[in-house]
Scaffold this motif. Structure first.
Motif, PDB file in Angstrom:
ATOM      1  N   GLY A   1     -13.135   3.101   6.923  1.00 32.63           N
ATOM      2  CA  GLY A   1     -13.269   1.809   7.133  1.00 32.63           C
ATOM      3  C   GLY A   1     -11.944   1.392   7.992  1.00 32.63           C
ATOM      4  O   GLY A   1     -10.920   2.043   8.359  1.00 32.63           O
ATOM      5  N   PRO A   2     -11.807  -0.119   8.118  1.00 30.66           N
ATOM      6  CA  PRO A   2     -10.802  -0.390   9.162  1.00 30.66           C
ATOM      7  C   PRO A   2      -9.291  -0.607   8.239  1.00 30.66           C
ATOM      8  O   PRO A   2      -8.379  -0.708   8.829  1.00 30.66           O
ATOM      9  CB  PRO A   2     -11.234  -1.938   9.428  1.00 30.66           C
ATOM     10  CG  PRO A   2     -12.186  -2.374   8.179  1.00 30.66           C
ATOM     11  CD  PRO A   2     -12.915  -1.058   7.675  1.00 30.66           C
ATOM     12  N   PHE A   3      -9.453  -0.502   7.032  1.00 36.31           N
ATOM     13  CA  PHE A   3      -8.165  -0.883   6.342  1.00 36.31           C
ATOM     14  C   PHE A   3      -7.493   0.258   5.695  1.00 36.31           C
ATOM     15  O   PHE A   3      -6.476  -0.015   5.105  1.00 36.31           O
ATOM     16  CB  PHE A   3      -8.351  -1.939   5.072  1.00 36.31           C
ATOM     17  CG  PHE A   3      -8.957  -3.322   5.585  1.00 36.31           C
ATOM     18  CD1 PHE A   3      -8.407  -3.968   6.716  1.00 36.31           C
ATOM     19  CD2 PHE A   3     -10.377  -3.697   5.170  1.00 36.31           C
ATOM     20  CE1 PHE A   3      -8.797  -4.908   7.163  1.00 36.31           C
ATOM     21  CE2 PHE A   3     -10.832  -4.634   5.530  1.00 36.31           C
ATOM     22  CZ  PHE A   3     -10.201  -5.477   6.694  1.00 36.31           C
ATOM     23  N   ALA A   4      -7.884   1.613   5.940  1.00 27.22           N
ATOM     24  CA  ALA A   4      -7.150   2.708   5.550  1.00 27.22           C
ATOM     25  C   ALA A   4      -5.630   2.978   5.928  1.00 27.22           C
ATOM     26  O   ALA A   4      -4.857   3.183   5.105  1.00 27.22           O
ATOM     27  CB  ALA A   4      -7.912   3.971   6.086  1.00 27.22           C
ATOM     28  N   PRO A   5      -5.317   2.238   7.046  1.00 22.67           N
ATOM     29  CA  PRO A   5      -3.882   2.255   7.449  1.00 22.67           C
ATOM     30  C   PRO A   5      -2.933   1.631   6.661  1.00 22.67           C
ATOM     31  O   PRO A   5      -1.543   1.940   6.904  1.00 22.67           O
ATOM     32  CB  PRO A   5      -3.688   1.739   9.080  1.00 22.67           C
ATOM     33  CG  PRO A   5      -5.220   2.001   9.365  1.00 22.67           C
ATOM     34  CD  PRO A   5      -5.926   1.915   8.325  1.00 22.67           C
ATOM     35  N   ILE A   6      -3.328   0.600   5.944  1.00 17.18           N
ATOM     36  CA  ILE A   6      -2.275  -0.029   5.101  1.00 17.18           C
ATOM     37  C   ILE A   6      -1.941   0.660   3.628  1.00 17.18           C
ATOM     38  O   ILE A   6      -1.281   0.397   2.951  1.00 17.18           O
ATOM     39  CB  ILE A   6      -2.896  -1.375   4.687  1.00 17.18           C
ATOM     40  CG1 ILE A   6      -1.948  -2.488   3.943  1.00 17.18           C
ATOM     41  CG2 ILE A   6      -4.193  -1.036   3.531  1.00 17.18           C
ATOM     42  CD1 ILE A   6      -0.966  -3.029   5.470  1.00 17.18           C
TER      43      ILE A   6
ATOM     44  N   CYS B   1      -7.254 -10.938  13.514  1.00 17.19           N
ATOM     45  CA  CYS B   1      -5.665 -10.531  13.301  1.00 17.19           C
ATOM     46  C   CYS B   1      -5.442  -9.657  12.269  1.00 17.19           C
ATOM     47  O   CYS B   1      -4.724  -8.725  12.465  1.00 17.19           O
ATOM     48  CB  CYS B   1      -5.266 -12.194  13.003  1.00 17.19           C
ATOM     49  SG  CYS B   1      -5.019 -13.145  14.111  1.00 17.19           S
ATOM     50  N   VAL B   2      -6.275  -9.928  11.052  1.00 20.09           N
ATOM     51  CA  VAL B   2      -6.065  -8.884   9.865  1.00 20.09           C
ATOM     52  C   VAL B   2      -6.292  -7.460  10.310  1.00 20.09           C
ATOM     53  O   VAL B   2      -5.701  -6.362  10.142  1.00 20.09           O
ATOM     54  CB  VAL B   2      -6.618  -9.324   8.625  1.00 20.09           C
ATOM     55  CG1 VAL B   2      -6.556  -8.233   7.451  1.00 20.09           C
ATOM     56  CG2 VAL B   2      -5.938 -10.366   8.068  1.00 20.09           C
ATOM     57  N   ILE B   3      -7.525  -7.268  10.812  1.00 20.82           N
ATOM     58  CA  ILE B   3      -7.889  -5.746  11.358  1.00 20.82           C
ATOM     59  C   ILE B   3      -7.043  -5.487  12.267  1.00 20.82           C
ATOM     60  O   ILE B   3      -6.583  -4.311  12.271  1.00 20.82           O
ATOM     61  CB  ILE B   3      -9.567  -5.837  11.788  1.00 20.82           C
ATOM     62  CG1 ILE B   3     -10.316  -6.105  10.555  1.00 20.82           C
ATOM     63  CG2 ILE B   3      -9.653  -4.741  12.306  1.00 20.82           C
ATOM     64  CD1 ILE B   3     -11.700  -6.433  10.636  1.00 20.82           C
ATOM     65  N   GLY B   4      -6.669  -6.196  13.273  1.00 21.35           N
ATOM     66  CA  GLY B   4      -5.822  -5.854  14.483  1.00 21.35           C
ATOM     67  C   GLY B   4      -4.390  -5.278  13.841  1.00 21.35           C
ATOM     68  O   GLY B   4      -3.763  -4.146  14.186  1.00 21.35           O
ATOM     69  N   ILE B   5      -3.673  -6.285  13.031  1.00 23.81           N
ATOM     70  CA  ILE B   5      -2.398  -5.907  12.490  1.00 23.81           C
ATOM     71  C   ILE B   5      -2.475  -4.460  11.516  1.00 23.81           C
ATOM     72  O   ILE B   5      -1.608  -3.487  11.585  1.00 23.81           O
ATOM     73  CB  ILE B   5      -1.978  -7.104  11.731  1.00 23.81           C
ATOM     74  CG1 ILE B   5      -1.525  -8.139  12.545  1.00 23.81           C
ATOM     75  CG2 ILE B   5      -0.515  -6.673  10.626  1.00 23.81           C
ATOM     76  CD1 ILE B   5      -1.211  -9.536  11.774  1.00 23.81           C
ATOM     77  N   THR B   6      -3.681  -4.387  10.758  1.00 26.61           N
ATOM     78  CA  THR B   6      -3.689  -3.095  10.137  1.00 26.61           C
ATOM     79  C   THR B   6      -3.987  -1.920  10.772  1.00 26.61           C
ATOM     80  O   THR B   6      -3.398  -0.824  10.353  1.00 26.61           O
ATOM     81  CB  THR B   6      -5.050  -3.524   9.071  1.00 26.61           C
ATOM     82  OG1 THR B   6      -4.928  -4.423   8.200  1.00 26.61           O
ATOM     83  CG2 THR B   6      -5.225  -2.278   8.176  1.00 26.61           C
ATOM     84  N   GLN B   7      -4.563  -2.031  11.907  1.00 21.40           N
ATOM     85  CA  GLN B   7      -4.766  -0.877  12.932  1.00 21.40           C
ATOM     86  C   GLN B   7      -3.334  -0.513  13.353  1.00 21.40           C
ATOM     87  O   GLN B   7      -3.254   0.803  13.398  1.00 21.40           O
ATOM     88  CB  GLN B   7      -5.774  -1.245  13.771  1.00 21.40           C
ATOM     89  CG  GLN B   7      -7.169  -1.182  13.246  1.00 21.40           C
ATOM     90  CD  GLN B   7      -7.602   0.121  12.565  1.00 21.40           C
ATOM     91  OE1 GLN B   7      -7.640   1.182  13.126  1.00 21.40           O
ATOM     92  NE2 GLN B   7      -8.119  -0.152  11.572  1.00 21.40           N
ATOM     93  N   LEU B   8      -2.572  -1.639  13.684  1.00 27.77           N
ATOM     94  CA  LEU B   8      -1.467  -1.230  14.280  1.00 27.77           C
ATOM     95  C   LEU B   8      -0.156  -0.730  13.476  1.00 27.77           C
ATOM     96  O   LEU B   8       0.607   0.266  13.710  1.00 27.77           O
ATOM     97  CB  LEU B   8      -0.466  -2.401  14.654  1.00 27.77           C
ATOM     98  CG  LEU B   8      -1.151  -3.101  15.922  1.00 27.77           C
ATOM     99  CD1 LEU B   8      -0.435  -4.474  16.231  1.00 27.77           C
ATOM    100  CD2 LEU B   8      -1.113  -2.190  17.445  1.00 27.77           C
ATOM    101  N   THR B   9      -0.578  -1.092  12.011  1.00 25.30           N
ATOM    102  CA  THR B   9       0.521  -0.278  11.019  1.00 25.30           C
ATOM    103  C   THR B   9       0.019   1.244  10.871  1.00 25.30           C
ATOM    104  O   THR B   9       0.674   1.990  10.608  1.00 25.30           O
ATOM    105  CB  THR B   9       0.242  -0.705   9.671  1.00 25.30           C
ATOM    106  OG1 THR B   9      -1.407  -0.554   9.191  1.00 25.30           O
ATOM    107  CG2 THR B   9       0.437  -2.298   9.553  1.00 25.30           C
ATOM    108  N   GLY B  10      -1.246   1.838  11.299  1.00 29.95           N
ATOM    109  CA  GLY B  10      -1.316   3.135  11.513  1.00 29.95           C
ATOM    110  C   GLY B  10      -0.582   4.056  12.308  1.00 29.95           C
ATOM    111  O   GLY B  10      -0.871   5.144  12.375  1.00 29.95           O
ATOM    112  N   LEU B  11       0.085   3.087  13.226  1.00 30.71           N
ATOM    113  CA  LEU B  11       0.973   3.994  14.211  1.00 30.71           C
ATOM    114  C   LEU B  11       2.248   4.504  13.845  1.00 30.71           C
ATOM    115  O   LEU B  11       3.020   5.116  14.244  1.00 30.71           O
ATOM    116  CB  LEU B  11       1.205   3.076  15.501  1.00 30.71           C
ATOM    117  CG  LEU B  11      -0.100   2.690  15.929  1.00 30.71           C
ATOM    118  CD1 LEU B  11       0.168   1.567  17.425  1.00 30.71           C
ATOM    119  CD2 LEU B  11      -0.819   3.784  16.617  1.00 30.71           C
ATOM    120  N   ILE B  12       2.729   3.970  12.465  1.00 25.60           N
ATOM    121  CA  ILE B  12       3.889   4.153  11.666  1.00 25.60           C
ATOM    122  C   ILE B  12       3.838   5.316  10.856  1.00 25.60           C
ATOM    123  O   ILE B  12       2.818   5.588  10.259  1.00 25.60           O
ATOM    124  CB  ILE B  12       4.094   2.951  11.015  1.00 25.60           C
ATOM    125  CG1 ILE B  12       4.320   1.656  11.614  1.00 25.60           C
ATOM    126  CG2 ILE B  12       5.650   3.454  10.213  1.00 25.60           C
ATOM    127  CD1 ILE B  12       4.774   0.548  10.973  1.00 25.60           C
TER     128      ILE B  12
END
Length: 507
Positions: free
Chosen positions: A159-164, A200-211
């Motif tokens: 799903g979309p929120f795994a990167p968090i 915004c929430v989905i976009g920011i969450t996906q960006l955290t996956g880059l860390i």
């Protein structure tokens, strides 16, 4: 035809719809994009609950309970297999047990949904609902030793929120799922605001996956994971037990590796009753082949009750004293009997026992290699990998850095069901939370290797007798979740609820 003017008729229809939505939500978790699909299904649940115009809390409580029962009956039906097919319990009693457990699990869902009726409908209602859900999910993982199986978080592997998860854990995934599903429901009332929140929430969450919080450690290690595929009923047959032990010993000797792992209770006899010299024989093999071995068996420890069994993993490393890990988080009714429930266990036709608990601060297993630093692995047995907070705490408080997760399990109790895929997703979430790769050695499946991002790198087919030979890269470092655990998301959730109640009183 249901009379839409009749409260009883309308309530019955609403409850039926909620039960079906719960069943659909459980079914969606098994799909490739289940983490995405669960969001619109939850939005439909909020829509149905919001149609309950009654101000009585019991109306919403019953509605939430019905939804939860539909969800857990479908998600946990495989318990019937262990109770009836393996345990020999009467079909009606087995069905009743599954239903009662589902109803108990649904209670937490039901209390969480009361936020819809407890607080005034504002733009922050979704946040309060998400906070309530997180608190109840935490309690579900804690009360009566906890049983957080079939939470919303593990579906977020797809799903979309795994990167968090590496930042704030599975409960943070749950928070975002509930909040965004509420905003999806609110699109009809405030399209621009809710759409902006979701994007915004989905976009920011996906960006955290880059860390990335962990990094490769040393050279890859060679591994062998042996899947025996022995039926659960054979574990109570002395002749079959001997054949099972012979199989695993021969497979261990077949090919050396840095690490060889066999499943939970692969040697299903108490350690003192194993064939004489067996563990010494395997230790000699470890010394000569430079292989580290992890063996699942039944241990024994002294206690106030006399000698007690433990669900144990014994580790054998070249020219090193034996390692042991005793399971700390035991399964109610399977590995310990709650007071007053011996009558329930007596309904089984299989030998079960009150196991002793291992401590929560057991050291990791050191995988010894020539001319290389040791790789240290945190061991979990069976459903211990359901408890992400406990595993994170173990890793954070360990005196030695942990580079790898190893889960040894036996799901033969549950036959051909979705239980193995459900536990695989839980293991994937644990890898994602900790940033560490994981090995899963199972009896009937799913034996697999997971990357530090929770992705399945390799696996064996279920219900086959096979060995998985490959290499795994160990990792070093700690994610924020390992350091902080559930404290941040629980603090945020509790503060939101306190603020919600204060705000409610003012109006």
């Amino acid at each position: 035809m249901v009379d839409q003017q009749s409260p009883k008729g309308m309530n019955a229809l609403a409850l039926l719809i909620l039960f079906i939505l719960g069943a659909l939500l459980a079914g969606a978790t098994e799909l490739s994009y289940g983490g995405w699909i669960q969001i619109p299904i939850l939005a439909l649940v909020w829509w149905r609950l919001n149609l309950q115009h009654s101000s009585k809390l019991q109306t919403h409580f019953v509605s939430g309970l019905t939804f939860g029962i539909g969800y857990f009956v479908i998600g946990l039906w495989w318990l019937y297999i262990s109770l009836h097919d393996v345990g020999g319990m009467h079909p009606l009693l087995s069905c009743a047990a599954v239903f009662l457990l589902s109803a108990y699990m649904a209670f937490y869902f039901s209390v969480a949904t009361l936020a819809i009726s407890l607080f005034r409908k504002t733009r922050v209602t979704g946040l309060l609902l998400a906070a309530s859900w997180v608190v109840m999910e935490f309690l579900r993982s804690y009360i009566f030793t906890g049983f957080p199986w079939m939470g919303l978080a593990e579906s977020q592997i797809n799903g979309p929120f795994a990167p968090i998860a590496p930042l704030f854990g599975g409960l943070a995934c749950t928070f975002l799922v509930v909040w965004i599903s509420w905003e999806l429901f609110q699109l009809k009332n405030r399209a621009i605001f809710s759409a902006a929140i979701m994007i915004c929430v989905i976009g920011i969450t996906q960006l955290t996956g880059l860390i990335s919080f962990t990094k490769p450690f040393g050279d890859p290690i060679s591994i062998r994971l042996i899947q025996g595929n022995f039926e659960q009923t054979l574990k109570f047959n002395p002749q079959a037990i001997a054949q099972q032990i012979d199989f695993y010993v021969s497979q261990i000797k077949k090919e050396s590796a840095n690490l060889i792992v066999i499943p939970e209770t692969a040697f299903p006899w108490p350690q003192n009753n194993l064939p004489p010299g067996l563990l010494n024989y395997l230790q000699d093999y470890s010394n000569t082949s430079s292989s580290n071995l992890l063996v699942g068996l039944i241990g024994e420890v002294p206690s106030s009750k006399g000698m007690q069994y433990t669900n144990r993993v014994t580790g054998l490393s070249p020219n090193t004293p034996a390692y042991q890990y005793d399971k700390a988080h035991l399964v109610p009714f399977g590995e310990f009997i709650p007071p007053g429930f011996h009558w329930f266990i007596n309904a089984f036709n299989v030998p079960l026992s009150d196991f002793a608990r291992g401590s929560l601060d057991q050291a990791p297993f050191s995988i010894v290699r020539k001319n290389q630093d040791a790789v240290r692995a945190a061991i979990t047995i069976c459903y211990e990998d359901v408890f992400g907070g406990e595993l994170a705490s173990r890793i954070n408080l360990s005196n030695e850095p942990v580079n790898l997760l190893i889960n040894m399990t036996n799901l033969a109790w549950f036959g051909q069901s979705q239980a193995p895929t459900q536990q695989l997703r839980l293991s994937q979430l644990r890898s994602l939370e900790t940033g560490l790769p994981a090995l899963r050695a199972t009896n009937t499946g799913i034996t697999s290797v997971l990357g530090p991002d929770g992705k399945v790198l390799q696996s064996l087919p279920e219900f086959t007798q096979a060995s998985l030979s490959t290499q795994v890269q160990a990792y070093a470092g700690k994610t924020p979740y390992v350091i902080w655990g559930n404290f941040p998301i629980l603090s945020i959730s509790c503060l939101l609820l306190i603020w919600g109640f204060i705000r409610q009183r003012r109006f």
